[in-house]
Design a protein around this motif. Structure first.
Motif, PDB file in Angstrom:
ATOM      1  N   TYR A 154       0.833  -1.203   0.000  1.00 36.70           N
ATOM      2  CA  TYR A 154       0.000   0.000   0.000  1.00 36.70           C
ATOM      3  C   TYR A 154       0.870   1.256   0.000  1.00 36.70           C
ATOM      4  N   TYR A 162      -1.723   5.285   6.482  1.00 37.62           N
ATOM      5  CA  TYR A 162      -2.504   4.683   7.559  1.00 37.62           C
ATOM      6  C   TYR A 162      -2.648   5.667   8.705  1.00 37.62           C
ATOM      7  N   ASN A 167      -5.717   2.130  10.222  1.00 33.12           N
ATOM      8  CA  ASN A 167      -6.719   2.052   9.158  1.00 33.12           C
ATOM      9  C   ASN A 167      -6.212   2.706   7.881  1.00 33.12           C
ATOM     10  N   GLN A 178     -13.238  -0.147   2.682  1.00 29.30           N
ATOM     11  CA  GLN A 178     -12.534  -1.390   2.992  1.00 29.30           C
ATOM     12  C   GLN A 178     -12.603  -2.391   1.839  1.00 29.30           C
ATOM     13  N   GLU A 179     -13.746  -2.449   1.165  1.00 30.49           N
ATOM     14  CA  GLU A 179     -13.884  -3.398   0.056  1.00 30.49           C
ATOM     15  C   GLU A 179     -12.883  -3.094  -1.058  1.00 30.49           C
ATOM     16  N   TYR A 181     -10.047  -1.484  -0.707  1.00 25.88           N
ATOM     17  CA  TYR A 181      -8.728  -1.804  -0.167  1.00 25.88           C
ATOM     18  C   TYR A 181      -8.452  -3.295  -0.316  1.00 25.88           C
ATOM     19  N   ASP A 182      -9.432  -4.114   0.075  1.00 24.26           N
ATOM     20  CA  ASP A 182      -9.260  -5.567  -0.020  1.00 24.26           C
ATOM     21  C   ASP A 182      -9.089  -6.014  -1.469  1.00 24.26           C
TER      22      ASP A 182
END
Length: 369
Positions: A154, A162, A167, A178-179, A181-182
């Motif tokens: 990242y 972060y 986070n 988050q989705e 990021y994943d």
């Protein structure tokens, strides 16, 4: 009063629905004339001995294949003369060009809509080309699942930073959540054998020859593969390089660049020497390099620092090509008012704008026919 509010609410909903319908209908269908997949390049080695059906699981007398690229392609109706060949970067695959982490349209279909045939490849020992005739070695990068490296990737990709609680906080153009990021972290690919960018360039040159001419579009480590491909074939018509780096830029052995070192020295940009006459092959075609935002030599952020050194090397690379009569252009997007992009700019919220910028460059170079 309540009636007016209710009416306004209904009107707003209707307007939104109409807007969505109009938006959906403005995306025209893509008419494909031909599509398919194939492999290019490759070799095999044969184990000693004689194969026997009585011991059919034994390697004796059997072959192992590898060193090839898997290529998928689509040709639109009335395609332009030269196809686009998309070369991914390190620890990635052709997925780089297929979609963004939020599911947005990728470069493959964006440029199909613009009338170009598109060829996406997985380079040897990567993605769907993961058979290898050589075993991995300790120096092979990305040889196993990249566990516990999400923060590393990242930061090095300048996607964001972060917060104090760990986070992820995305930069301006990377889709938040988050989705997303994943999904970004799920895009990495492992290597099944030693990284060999000369092999990668050999295979890419075979593909370009097979197509009888093509425009290369590269990302990250794919940049060095693109430069080396030009040294192997005269069929490359142009190169569009998105943030090339991570492996060597090419320079004349008599005109090497100044190395700018990163704080963590192994992340520094590097250069490889070739004979001047070989280097001059890069002066025969138009080349453009695009770099995003958050680039700064000496930054405490390792990604910003690393790509700061790559950007400085890119400046010297472009200057050297032009010094010997070439046509190379370096575009730093923030300097033309396009801000907030990471190393994965081709997948971000403004990727359509960046694709339009590339299309305009191709038109300027007469490669839109």
């Amino acid at each position: 009063m309540k009636l007016v509010k209710g009416l306004k609410s209904k009107i707003s909903v209707l307007m939104l629905s109409f807007s969505l319908i109009v938006s959906a209908t403005t995306i025209k269908p893509i008419t494909i004339q031909e599509q398919g997949s194939f492999t290019v390049g490759g070799s095999y080695v044969t184990h000693d001995g004689v194969y026997s059906p009585k011991n059919f699981t034994s390697p004796e007398g059997q072959r192992a294949y590898g060193g090839f690229a898997y290529v998928s392609y689509q040709k639109p109706v009335n395609a332009k003369r030269y196809p686009l060949v998309f070369q991914h970067g390190g620890a990635q695959s052709k997925r780089t060009w297929e979609s963004g982490p939020d599911g947005r349209e990728g470069y493959n279909t964006i440029f199909l809509r613009k009338g170009y045939s598109v060829y996406l490849l997985d380079q040897p020992r990567s993605g769907e080309s993961n058979l290898s005739t050589q075993a991995i070695i300790p120096e092979t990068p990305w040889v196993s699942n990249s566990m516990y490296s999400d923060k590393t990737f990242y930061l090095l990709s300048r996607v964001g930073h972060y917060d104090a609680k760990g986070n992820p906080v995305p930069n301006a153009q990377f889709p938040a959540g988050q989705e997303n990021y994943d999904n970004f972290q799920k895009s990495w690919s492992v290597g099944s054998g030693p990284l060999d960018n000369n092999l990668n360039a050999d295979v890419l040159a075979q593909l370009v020859d097979k197509l009888d001419g093509a425009i290369l579009v590269t990302h990250s480590m794919g940049g060095t593969i693109g430069w080396r491909t030009v040294l192997r074939t005269d069929k490359v018509k142009a190169i569009v390089a998105y943030e090339p780096g991570g492996t060597e830029f090419v320079f004349p052995e008599t005109d090497m660049p100044k190395i700018i070192k990163a704080k963590f020295e192994p992340l520094s940009a590097t250069a490889m020497a070739v004979p001047l006459e070989e280097f001059k092959k890069l002066t025969k075609i138009p080349i453009v390099l695009y770099y995003g935002d958050y680039i700064k030599v000496g930054s405490d952020n390792p990604g910003e620092d690393k790509w700061g050194t790559e950007f400085e090397m890119a400046k010297q690379f472009v200057a050297t090509i032009n010094k010997y009569g070439g046509d190379a252009t370096l575009v730093h997007l923030p300097e033309i008012g396009i801000k907030g992009n990471s190393h994965f700019l081709i997948q971000e919220k403004n990727n359509q704008q960046l694709a339009d910028l590339m299309e305009q460059w191709l038109k300027e170079k007469g490669l839109d026919k």
